[in-house]
Design a protein around this motif. Structure first.
Motif, PDB file in Angstrom:
ATOM      1  N   PRO A 110     -81.204  83.141  17.953  1.00  0.00           N
ATOM      2  CA  PRO A 110     -80.054  82.344  18.390  1.00  0.00           C
ATOM      3  C   PRO A 110     -79.838  81.140  17.458  1.00  0.00           C
ATOM      4  CG  PRO A 110     -81.687  82.566  20.151  1.00  0.00           C
ATOM      5  CD  PRO A 110     -82.273  83.178  18.929  1.00  0.00           C
ATOM      6  N   VAL A 111     -78.599  80.766  17.281  1.00  0.00           N
ATOM      7  CA  VAL A 111     -78.256  79.630  16.417  1.00  0.00           C
ATOM      8  C   VAL A 111     -78.962  78.359  16.882  1.00  0.00           C
ATOM      9  CG1 VAL A 111     -76.354  78.162  15.661  1.00  0.00           C
ATOM     10  CG2 VAL A 111     -76.044  80.635  15.744  1.00  0.00           C
ATOM     11  N   SER A 112     -79.146  78.199  18.169  1.00  0.00           N
ATOM     12  CA  SER A 112     -79.776  76.991  18.704  1.00  0.00           C
ATOM     13  C   SER A 112     -81.202  76.793  18.178  1.00  0.00           C
ATOM     14  CB  SER A 112     -79.786  77.023  20.231  1.00  0.00           C
ATOM     15  OG  SER A 112     -80.534  78.140  20.696  1.00  0.00           O
ATOM     16  N   ARG A 113     -81.860  77.878  17.792  1.00  0.00           N
ATOM     17  CA  ARG A 113     -83.226  77.763  17.269  1.00  0.00           C
ATOM     18  C   ARG A 113     -83.250  77.303  15.822  1.00  0.00           C
ATOM     19  NH1 ARG A 113     -87.519  81.718  19.654  1.00  0.00           N
ATOM     20  NH2 ARG A 113     -88.575  80.590  18.020  1.00  0.00           N
ATOM     21  N   CYS A 114     -82.103  77.290  15.168  1.00  0.00           N
ATOM     22  CA  CYS A 114     -82.017  76.905  13.753  1.00  0.00           C
ATOM     23  C   CYS A 114     -81.419  75.515  13.564  1.00  0.00           C
ATOM     24  CB  CYS A 114     -81.158  77.895  12.988  1.00  0.00           C
ATOM     25  SG  CYS A 114     -81.649  79.593  13.185  1.00  0.00           S
ATOM     26  N   MET A 115     -80.966  74.907  14.636  1.00  0.00           N
ATOM     27  CA  MET A 115     -80.269  73.619  14.519  1.00  0.00           C
ATOM     28  C   MET A 115     -81.110  72.560  13.823  1.00  0.00           C
ATOM     29  SD  MET A 115     -77.247  74.058  15.571  1.00  0.00           S
ATOM     30  CE  MET A 115     -76.579  72.461  15.923  1.00  0.00           C
ATOM     31  N   TRP A 116     -82.411  72.520  14.111  1.00  0.00           N
ATOM     32  CA  TRP A 116     -83.259  71.513  13.496  1.00  0.00           C
ATOM     33  C   TRP A 116     -83.275  71.666  11.976  1.00  0.00           C
ATOM     34  CZ3 TRP A 116     -87.540  72.469  10.494  1.00  0.00           C
ATOM     35  CH2 TRP A 116     -88.054  73.763  10.532  1.00  0.00           C
TER      36      TRP A 116
END
Length: 109
Positions: free
Chosen positions: A61-67
């Motif tokens: 998921p994109v949310s896991r790459c935000m950092w």
């Protein structure tokens, strides 16, 4: 195998940091050193941006790459600021040259 590959990455990272540090100290003045540091930060930001695409390509998921995007953005902004200040600001150039010479004397006695 996992420990060895981790050590190899850590060793490679350490070597890259040493090469970058040596490149900074070979500059003729602080303005050039800070400009090079900015370019290095920009390069790291670009690489982080590219690396952040890998998890997305494998279905994370994109949310896991935000950092990773945040790290890339910070590096790009910081690097851009250093390059701009090194090229445009006489006050920054004066400070950078003085700071560089002070540290050079301190570390290379």
């Amino acid at each position: 195998m996992g420990r060895f590959s981790g050590f190899s990455r850590q060793e490679a990272s350490g070597q890259a940091a040493k090469i970058a540090t040596d490149a900074l100290w070979t500059q003729e003045n602080g303005t050039n050193a800070y400009k090079l540091a900015g370019i290095i930060f920009i390069g790291c930001g670009i690489v982080w941006g590219i690396i952040s695409l890998i998890p997305i390509m494998v279905g994370e998921p994109v949310s896991r790459c935000m950092w990773m995007w945040i790290v890339a953005a910070v590096q790009l902004v910081a690097g851009s600021i250093l390059v701009i200040l090194s090229n445009k600001s006489k006050a920054f150039q004066k400070w950078a040259n003085r700071d560089f010479e002070k540290d050079k004397k301190k570390y290379f006695k």
